[in-house]
Enzyme design. Structure first.
Site, short mmCIF file in Angstrom:
data_model
loop_
_atom_site.label_atom_id
_atom_site.label_comp_id
_atom_site.label_asym_id
_atom_site.label_seq_id
_atom_site.Cartn_x
_atom_site.Cartn_y
_atom_site.Cartn_z
CG PHE A 37 -1.94 1.04 1.31
CD1 PHE A 37 -2.87 1.19 0.29
CD2 PHE A 37 -1.99 1.90 2.39
CE1 PHE A 37 -3.84 2.18 0.35
CE2 PHE A 37 -2.95 2.90 2.47
CZ PHE A 37 -3.89 3.03 1.44
CG LEU A 84 -8.31 25.59 24.12
CD1 LEU A 84 -6.84 25.83 23.79
CD2 LEU A 84 -8.61 26.09 25.52
CE LYS A 119 -5.06 25.42 19.72
NZ LYS A 119 -4.88 24.76 18.43
CE LYS A 285 -3.64 25.53 28.97
NZ LYS A 285 -2.72 24.42 29.15
CB CYS A 403 -33.13 27.28 -3.36
SG CYS A 403 -32.23 25.85 -2.74
S1 IVH Z 1 -5.10 23.05 26.95
C1 IVH Z 1 -9.07 22.94 28.27
N1 IVH Z 1 -2.72 23.77 26.26
O1 IVH Z 1 -5.19 22.79 21.43
C2 IVH Z 1 -7.79 22.95 27.75
N2 IVH Z 1 -4.11 22.77 24.60
O2 IVH Z 1 -8.14 23.55 20.73
C3 IVH Z 1 -7.60 22.33 26.42
N3 IVH Z 1 -3.05 22.49 22.43
O3 IVH Z 1 -6.97 19.80 21.81
C4 IVH Z 1 -6.22 21.97 26.18
N4 IVH Z 1 -1.10 23.35 22.98
O4 IVH Z 1 -4.53 19.66 21.15
C5 IVH Z 1 -3.87 23.22 25.85
N5 IVH Z 1 -0.57 24.45 25.82
C6 IVH Z 1 -1.70 23.89 25.41
C7 IVH Z 1 -1.90 23.42 24.08
C8 IVH Z 1 -3.12 22.87 23.72
C9 IVH Z 1 -1.82 22.79 22.01
C10 IVH Z 1 -4.12 21.90 21.59
C11 IVH Z 1 -4.73 20.63 22.13
C12 IVH Z 1 -6.21 20.90 22.23
C13 IVH Z 1 -6.38 22.06 21.32
C14 IVH Z 1 -7.52 22.93 21.78
#
Ligand code: IVH
Length: 655
Positions: A37, A84, A119, A285, A403
């Protein structure tokens, strides 16, 4: 002649790839070995590299990662993995902070302390440790239930397998991001569109030794379930993570005030190119865990965190056509079909033009050269067009007054709040009468947040619709499995899997049921409010029989727009019919009331006026957590009227 031969050979390989791909990922029944594959994929990509004229939407070079394989056991997360909400600019951040201050009843402008963390654009995972041992690793899945990818995660060096530190909790889910570094990605960029897809594909290999060949990394940033929690803040927790042996992001910072968040965002955005892995924004946060707890969650995201995205990547391409898509609520969305272009590692061939007003404002036409932007996981959109490149004979785009799916007139609603006509034009049909709307309604009905029927994705809805197997949601529960078994790409196993997935969803909670109906203005949160108030499915169905939706005014959060929409929904004959059919087939579970045994059980509260040290939202959530009931209109059952500053005189007289 030679060109034709090459193209024929290429298309033959693409067809084979599609067929094997389906068996490999969708049907859990591979027809060829993994290496055969992989070889086929490599051959296709090499042909494309050598002969630039070869292109196919179905090429492995265009497939964005792999759809989750069904080879892994599904396991429930003890604590949901949330997503988020996004912020794109200073104003979004100010709104975020304002909402927090309102909820916590803090003075606006109070300097809140945040943990600011880059992030990472990877794949999140949750690692369970019991008595210091890594025992299970799950993918995020739908947030509630993930896939057991323990063995694959074990191959990652950054994940400690045993932790002997004294203060390490006896049980904890450590959460973080699995990703691949940019330099490592370069070695395998012929196989994947971008590092994120490489990490995702690698994590889902059936054979862990295949995962171990790709150098995956792990950075930890939060926790799910925890036994004996004794950390005061996110920054202290991050310090502990490091001490326990996890990698944490070296750019994490504790910052006060929005001005400083923006400065840090600008600094990291500039640094982005020097960081050896993809980041697409900064997560903020609230640092104090006590405040996080008070703020709590909405459906899928915490109130105490937000992702501040970096500015988008953009590219220039040509608009080949403008297509009108009809959505579930009848909204007509113009979509530019553009010459495929690579934007930040993803091949983009569609870009939204939002609505009719946007096309008029920017005078966007077929044939125009456009700048297209893509920010992280947000849908790509056309930002501007280059008028200098426009041909003299180009024609204005005329938005359809009918439409494109059912031919009904298209209309613009008058918005009672803004006192203006909506920017969005809609199909005026009632719903299921328009084929496109009906199809979209069914996609919504089976979607993750609604009935969540495993394996019943958008493609299957399209296919079954084309074959006239489904027209209304109830048809899903009356499928002709004998017919399906003999369809191309289906077999005994896949058909029985589908049957099982559908049968197991006949028992559904009331809020999910209400949400699945796709009533305009009734999203997940409103569906929950309705379910909590109505308690039983019968009460919900009675709204239709008694035509009495007025009593819904008692629900905080449900306003005139929602009530009107529910009333309209029940007035429609087709809706009445399909609801009646569903009623016969389904077992709808009563709404789970918050807690039935709290101190305020059977007590009813009403608020009027502004509270001093606490917002109403927070006071209400505390009452509900303790089994109390909130009402917003005076009635005989009212036990306590809570009067704040400047109460409404009518409510006050009652006291
Ligand atoms: S906190 C409630 N911290 O972002 C808190 N997320 O859209 C949720 N991510 O699914 C996660 N870096 O994959 C958090 N320092 C960080 C992050 C992080 C990347 C990603 C994670 C999550 C997505 C949220």
């Amino acid at each position: 002649m030679k060109i034709l031969k090459i193209e024929k050979e290429y298309l033959k390989k693409i067809k084979l790839f599609q067929e094997y791909n389906k068996y490999y990922y969708d049907k859990n029944n591979p027809k060829i070995t993994d290496s055969a594959f992989d070889l086929l994929k490599k051959e296709i990509i090499e042909l494309e590299k050598k002969y630039k004229f070869l292109k196919s939407e179905n090429s492995p070079s265009k497939t964005v990662g792999f759809t989750p394989s069904k080879n892994f056991k599904k396991v429930k997360h003890k604590i949901q993995m949330l997503s988020l909400s996004n912020a794109f600019n200073e104003e979004d951040l100010k709104n975020f902070e304002k909402k927090i201050c309102n909820f916590l009843s803090l003075n606006e402008g109070t300097e809140i302390e945040y943990s600011a963390e880059p992030k990472i654009d990877g794949i999140s995972a949750s690692l369970t440790y019991k008595d210091g041992k890594f025992v299970q690793g799950l993918s995020r899945g739908d947030g509630k239930e993930g896939e057991d990818i323990t063995e694959n995660l074990k191959t990652i060096k950054d994940i400690p397998k045993v932790i002997n530190e004294k203060n390490f909790p006896s049980e904890i889910d450590i959460r973080g991001e699995v990703f691949i570094q940019n330099n490592d990605f370069k070695q395998i960029d012929d196989k994947f569109a971008n590092p994120r897809n490489a990490a995702s594909g690698s994590l889902r290999q059936k054979d862990p030794t295949a995962t171990s060949k790709i150098p995956l990394k792990f950075i930890a940033y939060t926790f799910g379930f925890i036994k004996g929690m004794n950390f005061q803040s996110q920054s202290i927790f991050l310090k502990n993570l490091k001490q326990w042996g996890f990698k944490v992001n070296e750019y994490n910072k504790t910052i006060k005030g929005i001005k400083n968040l923006i400065l840090n965002h600008e600094y990291i955005e500039k640094k982005r190119k020097d960081i050896n892995f993809d980041i697409d924004g900064i997560v903020y946060k609230i640092n104090d865990f006590e405040l996080q707890k008070r703020l709590g969650y909405v459906t899928n995201a915490p109130r105490w965190a937000i992702a501040h995205k970096f500015s988008a990547n953009s590219s220039v391409s040509k608009i080949l056509d403008i297509e009108i898509q009809v959505g579930r609520t009848g909204a007509l969305t113009p979509v530019a079909k553009i010459k495929p272009v690579n934007i930040g590692g993803v091949i983009v061939s569609n870009a939204t033009l939002h609505n009719e007003d946007e096309i008029i404002r920017k005078d966007i036409r077929v044939g125009d050269t456009a700048t297209v932007e893509r920010a992280g996981d947000v849908i790509p959109h056309v930002v501007s067009i280059d008028l200098k490149k426009r041909k003299n004979n180009s024609k204005k785009f005329v938005f359809p007054t009918r439409c494109p799916s059912c031919g009904s007139a298209t209309v613009k609603d008058f918005n009672e709040i803004t006192k203006k006509k909506d920017a969005v034009r809609r199909c005026s049909s009632e719903g299921f009468e328009c084929n496109q709307i009906a199809k979209e309604k069914i996609k919504h009905f089976v979607s993750k947040e609604a009935f969540n029927i495993d394996g019943f994705g958008k493609k299957i809805v399209e296919n079954f619709w084309k074959l006239k197997l489904i027209k209304f949601p109830q048809d899903i529960f009356k499928l002709d499995y004998k017919k399906i078994k003999n369809l191309d790409g289906w077999g005994n196993l896949s058909t029985s899997n589908l049957k099982y997935a559908i049968e197991s969803k006949k028992n559904i909670p009331l809020d999910k049921f209400i949400y699945s109906l796709g009533i305009r203005h009734i999203g997940q949160e409103n569906a929950k409010l309705l379910a909590r108030h109505l308690k039983t499915a019968n009460n919900f169905f009675n709204l239709s029989l008694n035509k009495d939706t007025d009593e819904l005014k008692n629900i905080d959060g449900i306003g005139d727009t929602q009530i009107k929409s529910i009333a309209n929904f029940f007035l429609n004959k087709t809706n009445q019919k399909f609801i009646n059919e569903l009623k016969k087939i389904l077992e709808i579970k009563d709404a789970t009331q918050l807690s039935q045994s709290g101190l305020l059980k059977n007590k009813t509260f009403m608020f009027t006026g502004k509270l001093q040290d606490m917002s109403r939202a927070e006071a209400k959530s505390i009452i509900e957590e303790n089994s109390g009931k909130i009402i917003s209109n005076v009635n005989k059952k009212l036990d306590y009227l809570i009067i704040g500053e400047k109460p409404t005189s009518k409510k006050n007289q009652f006291s």
